[in-house]
Scaffold this active site. Sequence first.
Site, PDB file in Angstrom:
ATOM      1  N   ASN A  99      80.930  58.158   4.791  1.00 51.68           N
ATOM      2  CA  ASN A  99      79.644  57.550   3.923  1.00 51.68           C
ATOM      3  C   ASN A  99      78.609  57.270   4.863  1.00 51.68           C
ATOM      4  OD1 ASN A  99      79.220  54.350   3.097  1.00 51.68           O
ATOM      5  ND2 ASN A  99      78.791  54.459   4.840  1.00 51.68           N
ATOM      6  N   TYR A 141      66.909  63.399  -1.962  1.00 48.95           N
ATOM      7  CA  TYR A 141      68.593  61.758  -1.760  1.00 48.95           C
ATOM      8  C   TYR A 141      68.671  62.294  -3.300  1.00 48.95           C
ATOM      9  CZ  TYR A 141      71.374  57.992  -2.399  1.00 48.95           C
ATOM     10  OH  TYR A 141      72.741  57.585  -2.361  1.00 48.95           O
ATOM     11  N   LYS A 197      72.854  64.215  -2.681  1.00 46.27           N
ATOM     12  CA  LYS A 197      74.306  63.927  -3.855  1.00 46.27           C
ATOM     13  C   LYS A 197      74.765  64.985  -4.547  1.00 46.27           C
ATOM     14  CE  LYS A 197      73.692  60.358  -1.535  1.00 46.27           C
ATOM     15  NZ  LYS A 197      75.416  59.922  -0.174  1.00 46.27           N
TER      16      LYS A 197
HETATM   17  P1  NAD Z   1      73.049  51.346   5.189  1.00 43.39           P
HETATM   18  O1  NAD Z   1      71.855  52.092   5.097  1.00 43.39           O
HETATM   19  O2  NAD Z   1      73.333  50.023   4.749  1.00 43.39           O
HETATM   20  O3  NAD Z   1      74.143  51.802   5.684  1.00 43.39           O
HETATM   21  C1  NAD Z   1      73.919  53.330   6.059  1.00 43.39           C
HETATM   22  C2  NAD Z   1      75.002  53.613   7.092  1.00 43.39           C
HETATM   23  O4  NAD Z   1      74.601  54.874   7.412  1.00 43.39           O
HETATM   24  C3  NAD Z   1      74.648  53.192   8.135  1.00 43.39           C
HETATM   25  O5  NAD Z   1      76.081  52.773   8.843  1.00 43.39           O
HETATM   26  C4  NAD Z   1      73.730  54.351   9.450  1.00 43.39           C
HETATM   27  O6  NAD Z   1      74.445  53.752  10.881  1.00 43.39           O
HETATM   28  C5  NAD Z   1      75.003  55.248   8.762  1.00 43.39           C
HETATM   29  N1  NAD Z   1      73.799  56.676   9.335  1.00 43.39           N
HETATM   30  C6  NAD Z   1      71.850  56.553   8.806  1.00 43.39           C
HETATM   31  N2  NAD Z   1      71.707  57.420   9.726  1.00 43.39           N
HETATM   32  C7  NAD Z   1      72.850  58.058  10.737  1.00 43.39           C
HETATM   33  C8  NAD Z   1      72.712  58.958  11.536  1.00 43.39           C
HETATM   34  N3  NAD Z   1      71.674  59.951  11.619  1.00 43.39           N
HETATM   35  N4  NAD Z   1      73.954  59.778  12.373  1.00 43.39           N
HETATM   36  C9  NAD Z   1      74.966  58.889  11.864  1.00 43.39           C
HETATM   37  N5  NAD Z   1      75.000  57.273  10.779  1.00 43.39           N
HETATM   38  C10 NAD Z   1      73.701  56.953  10.500  1.00 43.39           C
HETATM   39  O7  NAD Z   1      73.366  52.149   3.736  1.00 43.39           O
HETATM   40  P2  NAD Z   1      74.021  51.828   2.891  1.00 43.39           P
HETATM   41  O8  NAD Z   1      74.254  51.324   0.857  1.00 43.39           O
HETATM   42  O9  NAD Z   1      75.916  51.330   2.918  1.00 43.39           O
HETATM   43  O10 NAD Z   1      74.432  53.447   1.912  1.00 43.39           O
HETATM   44  C11 NAD Z   1      75.810  54.211   2.420  1.00 43.39           C
HETATM   45  C12 NAD Z   1      76.599  55.093   1.920  1.00 43.39           C
HETATM   46  O11 NAD Z   1      75.967  54.623   0.255  1.00 43.39           O
HETATM   47  C13 NAD Z   1      75.111  56.267   2.138  1.00 43.39           C
HETATM   48  O12 NAD Z   1      75.837  57.539   2.078  1.00 43.39           O
HETATM   49  C14 NAD Z   1      74.733  55.620   0.319  1.00 43.39           C
HETATM   50  O13 NAD Z   1      73.459  57.657  -0.084  1.00 43.39           O
HETATM   51  C15 NAD Z   1      75.380  55.384  -0.271  1.00 43.39           C
HETATM   52  N6  NAD Z   1      74.892  54.742  -1.909  1.00 43.39           N
HETATM   53  C16 NAD Z   1      74.007  53.586  -1.282  1.00 43.39           C
HETATM   54  C17 NAD Z   1      73.995  53.201  -2.805  1.00 43.39           C
HETATM   55  C18 NAD Z   1      73.115  51.645  -2.566  1.00 43.39           C
HETATM   56  O14 NAD Z   1      72.695  51.507  -3.423  1.00 43.39           O
HETATM   57  N7  NAD Z   1      73.099  50.999  -1.531  1.00 43.39           N
HETATM   58  C19 NAD Z   1      74.092  53.681  -3.928  1.00 43.39           C
HETATM   59  C20 NAD Z   1      74.296  54.953  -4.028  1.00 43.39           C
HETATM   60  C21 NAD Z   1      75.155  56.122  -3.085  1.00 43.39           C
END
Ligand code: NAD
Length: 250
Positions: free
Chosen positions: A93, A158, A162
């Site tokens: 994730n 990004y 993906k």
């Molecule tokens: P967030 O920024 O709240 O959390 C991101 C997580 O990734 C955190 O736990 C952080 O510690 C971890 N992380 C960041 N850099 C890191 C590194 N170098 N090494 C290890 N861990 C690291 O983001 P989120 O929205 O919870 O995103 C989680 C996933 O969902 C991501 O892959 C993101 O691309 C995907 N996503 C999010 C959305 C959205 O709208 N929030 C939409 C589509 C996909």
Amino acid sequence: MNNLLKGKVAVVTGGTRGIGYAIVKKYLEAGAITVLCGSREETAMKALEKIKAEMPEAQVDAIWPNLSDRSEVSAAFEGIKEKYGSLDILANNAGISQNTPLFDYKDEDFDKILNLNIKALYACSRAAAQIMKEQGGGVIINTSSIVSFNGQGTGCGYPTSKFAVNGLTKSLSRELGPYKIRVNAVAPGVTRTDMVAVLPDEMIQPIIKNIPMGRMAEPEDIANAFLFLASDLASYISGAILPVAGAVVI
Ligand code: NAD
């Protein structure tokens, strides 16, 4: 509490906040021993203490390997297997995003996004698959995005990462199917987390207006899909990219 994942051992990368934190809680509620993976000891331990306070009965643990370093990840995952007896579920994730226009994009930022969003998935999947192959099966669930279908108007790194997540998901589902390892991806739409909190309101509002279900996703909406795909309810599903995006088409 349900027993959908009873007896299973799960690892969730990026489990310290946002979608990852919701997945960790969902897996714990379903009875899995769950190891959250953070980028730093401090944030991982903070998240671990928070979950322990919220769910005192849960069997939860934390690790913080460098996800792009395959030997570090392998050692951490082998450690989980030694401590808990197996590694059954990997939720890939952790991810970062950036919306910089093409001509302002820094090359090092493009590398940074690909390093975490796809190279770390490769490293974690390979390390987990080695263990799953030896133990006779497992489940890998990757985090894609709704932008993995048609891209997005700015911030090309990004969606590129993906699209690669979808390619890795489909390819590994075919390569690992013979070892009873299922590989799927969840493609969230815009979800209420820190990743979205940094975006300006004038960017978010038109996105929400375009969502047929009229709201952005909550982290729990996405975690529910991670629970389904990790469980035996999805026993014959592999190679799927599941949109969880309120019927949005972008
Ligand atoms: P967030 O920024 O709240 O959390 C991101 C997580 O990734 C955190 O736990 C952080 O510690 C971890 N992380 C960041 N850099 C890191 C590194 N170098 N090494 C290890 N861990 C690291 O983001 P989120 O929205 O919870 O995103 C989680 C996933 O969902 C991501 O892959 C993101 O691309 C995907 N996503 C999010 C959305 C959205 O709208 N929030 C939409 C589509 C996909």
